[in-house]
Motif scaffolding. Sequence first.
Motif, PDB file in Angstrom:
ATOM      1  N   TYR A 188       0.825  -1.201   0.000  1.00  0.00           N
ATOM      2  CA  TYR A 188       0.000   0.000   0.000  1.00  0.00           C
ATOM      3  C   TYR A 188       0.863   1.256   0.000  1.00  0.00           C
ATOM      4  O   TYR A 188       0.529   2.237  -0.647  1.00  0.00           O
ATOM      5  N   TYR A 189       1.981   1.216   0.696  1.00  0.00           N
ATOM      6  CA  TYR A 189       2.887   2.362   0.717  1.00  0.00           C
ATOM      7  C   TYR A 189       3.460   2.617  -0.678  1.00  0.00           C
ATOM      8  O   TYR A 189       3.499   3.755  -1.142  1.00  0.00           O
ATOM      9  N   ARG A 190       3.874   1.553  -1.353  1.00  0.00           N
ATOM     10  CA  ARG A 190       4.399   1.689  -2.720  1.00  0.00           C
ATOM     11  C   ARG A 190       3.329   2.233  -3.665  1.00  0.00           C
ATOM     12  O   ARG A 190       3.602   3.106  -4.503  1.00  0.00           O
ATOM     13  N   LEU A 191       2.116   1.719  -3.533  1.00  0.00           N
ATOM     14  CA  LEU A 191       1.040   2.177  -4.408  1.00  0.00           C
ATOM     15  C   LEU A 191       0.700   3.642  -4.134  1.00  0.00           C
ATOM     16  O   LEU A 191       0.531   4.436  -5.064  1.00  0.00           O
ATOM     17  N   PHE A 192       0.616   4.001  -2.860  1.00  0.00           N
ATOM     18  CA  PHE A 192       0.317   5.393  -2.492  1.00  0.00           C
ATOM     19  C   PHE A 192       1.407   6.338  -2.990  1.00  0.00           C
ATOM     20  O   PHE A 192       1.125   7.322  -3.674  1.00  0.00           O
ATOM     21  N   THR A 193       2.646   6.029  -2.656  1.00  0.00           N
ATOM     22  CA  THR A 193       3.743   6.930  -3.042  1.00  0.00           C
ATOM     23  C   THR A 193       3.957   6.926  -4.560  1.00  0.00           C
ATOM     24  O   THR A 193       4.313   7.955  -5.135  1.00  0.00           O
TER      25      THR A 193
ATOM     26  N   ALA B  85       3.761  10.061  -9.287  1.00  0.00           N
ATOM     27  CA  ALA B  85       3.396  10.242 -10.697  1.00  0.00           C
ATOM     28  C   ALA B  85       2.660  11.563 -10.880  1.00  0.00           C
ATOM     29  O   ALA B  85       2.946  12.314 -11.820  1.00  0.00           O
ATOM     30  N   THR B  86       1.753  11.860  -9.979  1.00  0.00           N
ATOM     31  CA  THR B  86       1.000  13.107 -10.053  1.00  0.00           C
ATOM     32  C   THR B  86       1.937  14.304 -10.008  1.00  0.00           C
ATOM     33  O   THR B  86       1.836  15.231 -10.832  1.00  0.00           O
TER      34      THR B  86
ATOM     35  N   PHE C  49       4.428  14.338 -13.196  1.00  0.00           N
ATOM     36  CA  PHE C  49       3.747  14.769 -14.419  1.00  0.00           C
ATOM     37  C   PHE C  49       3.528  16.282 -14.411  1.00  0.00           C
ATOM     38  O   PHE C  49       3.737  16.945 -15.423  1.00  0.00           O
ATOM     39  N   ALA C  50       3.121  16.814 -13.269  1.00  0.00           N
ATOM     40  CA  ALA C  50       2.921  18.265 -13.167  1.00  0.00           C
ATOM     41  C   ALA C  50       4.248  19.002 -13.355  1.00  0.00           C
ATOM     42  O   ALA C  50       4.305  20.023 -14.047  1.00  0.00           O
ATOM     43  N   ALA C  51       5.310  18.486 -12.761  1.00  0.00           N
ATOM     44  CA  ALA C  51       6.631  19.119 -12.890  1.00  0.00           C
ATOM     45  C   ALA C  51       7.112  19.103 -14.340  1.00  0.00           C
ATOM     46  O   ALA C  51       7.636  20.108 -14.833  1.00  0.00           O
ATOM     47  N   ILE C  52       6.920  17.981 -15.014  1.00  0.00           N
ATOM     48  CA  ILE C  52       7.330  17.883 -16.425  1.00  0.00           C
ATOM     49  C   ILE C  52       6.515  18.858 -17.278  1.00  0.00           C
ATOM     50  O   ILE C  52       7.056  19.543 -18.142  1.00  0.00           O
ATOM     51  N   TRP C  53       5.223  18.933 -17.013  1.00  0.00           N
ATOM     52  CA  TRP C  53       4.346  19.849 -17.748  1.00  0.00           C
ATOM     53  C   TRP C  53       4.857  21.287 -17.578  1.00  0.00           C
ATOM     54  O   TRP C  53       5.001  22.020 -18.556  1.00  0.00           O
ATOM     55  N   ILE C  54       5.158  21.663 -16.350  1.00  0.00           N
ATOM     56  CA  ILE C  54       5.652  23.017 -16.060  1.00  0.00           C
ATOM     57  C   ILE C  54       7.013  23.247 -16.712  1.00  0.00           C
ATOM     58  O   ILE C  54       7.266  24.317 -17.269  1.00  0.00           O
TER      59      ILE C  54
ATOM     60  N   TYR D 117      -7.396  20.592 -20.230  1.00  0.00           N
ATOM     61  CA  TYR D 117      -8.526  19.825 -19.693  1.00  0.00           C
ATOM     62  C   TYR D 117      -8.125  18.369 -19.458  1.00  0.00           C
ATOM     63  O   TYR D 117      -8.361  17.817 -18.384  1.00  0.00           O
ATOM     64  N   ALA D 118      -7.517  17.748 -20.447  1.00  0.00           N
ATOM     65  CA  ALA D 118      -7.120  16.344 -20.326  1.00  0.00           C
ATOM     66  C   ALA D 118      -6.084  16.167 -19.216  1.00  0.00           C
ATOM     67  O   ALA D 118      -6.149  15.206 -18.445  1.00  0.00           O
ATOM     68  N   PHE D 119      -5.149  17.100 -19.123  1.00  0.00           N
ATOM     69  CA  PHE D 119      -4.108  16.998 -18.105  1.00  0.00           C
ATOM     70  C   PHE D 119      -4.693  17.134 -16.697  1.00  0.00           C
ATOM     71  O   PHE D 119      -4.345  16.362 -15.791  1.00  0.00           O
ATOM     72  N   VAL D 120      -5.561  18.096 -16.490  1.00  0.00           N
ATOM     73  CA  VAL D 120      -6.192  18.276 -15.178  1.00  0.00           C
ATOM     74  C   VAL D 120      -7.028  17.045 -14.834  1.00  0.00           C
ATOM     75  O   VAL D 120      -7.031  16.585 -13.685  1.00  0.00           O
ATOM     76  N   LEU D 121      -7.695  16.484 -15.817  1.00  0.00           N
ATOM     77  CA  LEU D 121      -8.471  15.261 -15.607  1.00  0.00           C
ATOM     78  C   LEU D 121      -7.559  14.111 -15.168  1.00  0.00           C
ATOM     79  O   LEU D 121      -7.862  13.392 -14.206  1.00  0.00           O
ATOM     80  N   LEU D 122      -6.439  13.948 -15.851  1.00  0.00           N
ATOM     81  CA  LEU D 122      -5.477  12.914 -15.475  1.00  0.00           C
ATOM     82  C   LEU D 122      -4.982  13.124 -14.048  1.00  0.00           C
ATOM     83  O   LEU D 122      -4.966  12.185 -13.244  1.00  0.00           O
ATOM     84  N   GLU D 123      -4.599  14.334 -13.724  1.00  0.00           N
ATOM     85  CA  GLU D 123      -4.098  14.635 -12.373  1.00  0.00           C
ATOM     86  C   GLU D 123      -5.168  14.369 -11.319  1.00  0.00           C
ATOM     87  O   GLU D 123      -4.883  13.820 -10.253  1.00  0.00           O
ATOM     88  N   PHE D 124      -6.404  14.724 -11.623  1.00  0.00           N
ATOM     89  CA  PHE D 124      -7.518  14.505 -10.699  1.00  0.00           C
ATOM     90  C   PHE D 124      -7.713  13.007 -10.431  1.00  0.00           C
ATOM     91  O   PHE D 124      -7.870  12.584  -9.286  1.00  0.00           O
ATOM     92  N   VAL D 125      -7.662  12.207 -11.468  1.00  0.00           N
ATOM     93  CA  VAL D 125      -7.832  10.755 -11.323  1.00  0.00           C
ATOM     94  C   VAL D 125      -6.647  10.160 -10.546  1.00  0.00           C
ATOM     95  O   VAL D 125      -6.831   9.322  -9.659  1.00  0.00           O
ATOM     96  N   LEU D 126      -5.440  10.594 -10.860  1.00  0.00           N
ATOM     97  CA  LEU D 126      -4.262  10.093 -10.139  1.00  0.00           C
ATOM     98  C   LEU D 126      -4.311  10.456  -8.656  1.00  0.00           C
ATOM     99  O   LEU D 126      -3.940   9.645  -7.801  1.00  0.00           O
ATOM    100  N   LEU D 127      -4.775  11.652  -8.351  1.00  0.00           N
ATOM    101  CA  LEU D 127      -4.903  12.049  -6.941  1.00  0.00           C
ATOM    102  C   LEU D 127      -5.921  11.180  -6.208  1.00  0.00           C
ATOM    103  O   LEU D 127      -5.718  10.822  -5.044  1.00  0.00           O
TER     104      LEU D 127
END
Length: 169
Positions: free
Chosen positions: A9-14, A19-20, A23-28, A48-58
């Motif tokens: 669970y720790y690996r999955l959470f982190t 990734a979230t 991905f945001a850092a690479i985008w910036i 829109y697609a990027f914010v959607l991806l980030e929302f789902v990953l969060l």
Amino acid sequence: MRKNIEKKYYRLFTGELSATIVFAAIWIMFLMRKSEINAFLTSYYSVYAFVLLEFVLLQGSLYWYFKLKQARKNSFSKLPDSTLKVFNICKKLNLLLFIIGSILLIIQVVTLRTEMFWYTMIYIFALVEYINYFYIRLSYLSPEEMKEFRRLKGFKPSKLAKELKNLKL
């Protein structure tokens, strides 16, 4: 056993949270480079697609965080109904956002927008993550589970999908 589940669970959470953030850092980073790709990254569709991806990953990272908290308390039952109700609302909200995303994709196909490639790739990635969390388990298979997957030749429902199925509304 508890420690193994806790580690998983720790690996999955982190992993999801990392990734979230990455991905945001690479985008910036791409936006700061002032390159020819910026026009594609800053279009309404791509954002829109990027914010959607980030929302789902969060949402995924939040789910694994709650499961980790449970495991640390030596509780391996489903999440509390109050928490699952929030994920159920997210599931419905995601569906609405993906419907809007599909409309945006159709608009791009009809108008032959140049940023359609970026939008489509990010949108599909977000959709796969959504399916992975809320419907069918597509990732995070252990070697033993991979053997079982090959033997059964099929996908299992995701852990969250199983918990939401038993939610009493």
